[in-house]
Design an enzyme around this catalytic site. Sequence first.
Site, PDB file in Angstrom:
ATOM      1  N   LYS A   8      -6.671  -9.912   1.868  1.00 30.59           N
ATOM      2  CA  LYS A   8      -7.321  -8.572   1.396  1.00 30.59           C
ATOM      3  C   LYS A   8      -8.786  -8.538   1.143  1.00 30.59           C
ATOM      4  CE  LYS A   8      -2.828  -7.284   0.973  1.00 30.59           C
ATOM      5  NZ  LYS A   8      -2.274  -6.235   1.735  1.00 30.59           N
ATOM      6  N   SER A  59      -2.336  -3.922   6.957  1.00 24.30           N
ATOM      7  CA  SER A  59      -2.712  -3.375   5.647  1.00 24.30           C
ATOM      8  C   SER A  59      -4.359  -3.708   5.584  1.00 24.30           C
ATOM      9  CB  SER A  59      -2.397  -4.530   4.876  1.00 24.30           C
ATOM     10  OG  SER A  59      -2.560  -6.008   4.934  1.00 24.30           O
TER      11      SER A  59
END
Length: 294
Positions: A146, A85
Amino acid sequence: MTTPDDMTPDSEPQAVGAAASARSETVETAKIVSDKPEPETDNRSAKQIAIDEAKEIFGVIAVALVLVLVLRTLLFQPFTIPSASMEPNLYQGDYIIISKWNYGISKYSFPLPFPVVKGRWFDHQAERGDVVVFKLPRDPKIDYIKRIIGVPGDTIQMKQDKLYINGKLVPSDELGPISAEDAPGGQATEYRESLPNGRTHTIQDFFSNGPADDTGEYVVPAGHYFVMGDNRDNSLDSRFSPDDPYEPGVGLVPEENLEGRAVLVLMSWKEGSSLWKPWTWLNFHWNRFVKPIH
């Protein structure tokens, strides 16, 4: 004129003096030896000796554990990247180091949640562009990584595959095609994105009509952050609701869930490597040693 007989009277006293000196040195040496303390005798039983040694060993282990706890809580902590990701900046198998002091201390700064700590102590707000490790709000047992895109008070929206912050388009320059194993056809497009605070980073994109390429507006409330993955079409992040029954996302991240800022890729193992497989210990991506994270 001096004859050999003239030396005889002086020689005898010298010999007597030398002998006396030797006897004196012998007496002094004996006295010094006799003055040395006798070695102490250990009168402890074998059981007591074993107990004392065990106490010493446990004391050393306790000190070591305290040092490790302090280092892990206040300074640094390692993590392994589990997914794609954050490509093209972090890859599955990367072994990264996060710094723990950037945002203060919360209950999640400790190896186990420490409920006595409410909110954040010595709180310092994260900035747009920081790559952070945090506890997943819907399941704090899980660690996520993230990039922070929105800070408290920001409005975030995706429109036609473009990012908008506070109603303004975030500039992105196309850099060209890039290899991506998780992309259709194994290829994505790489961009360089420039955030409002001047921070830049690269992202990769598969297509312009992905499920989160057009969204509504998200308003970031106080004490929360909006996060996104750099692999924009393969990241369940703040664009996705944690209540989605099919693809539950991250939602907004409370500031107390932040564990630290990712600062360094220490090394990177190839797929299939494991600490339990000694023959794979050197199965590295040799081009990913000691790389700063931007």
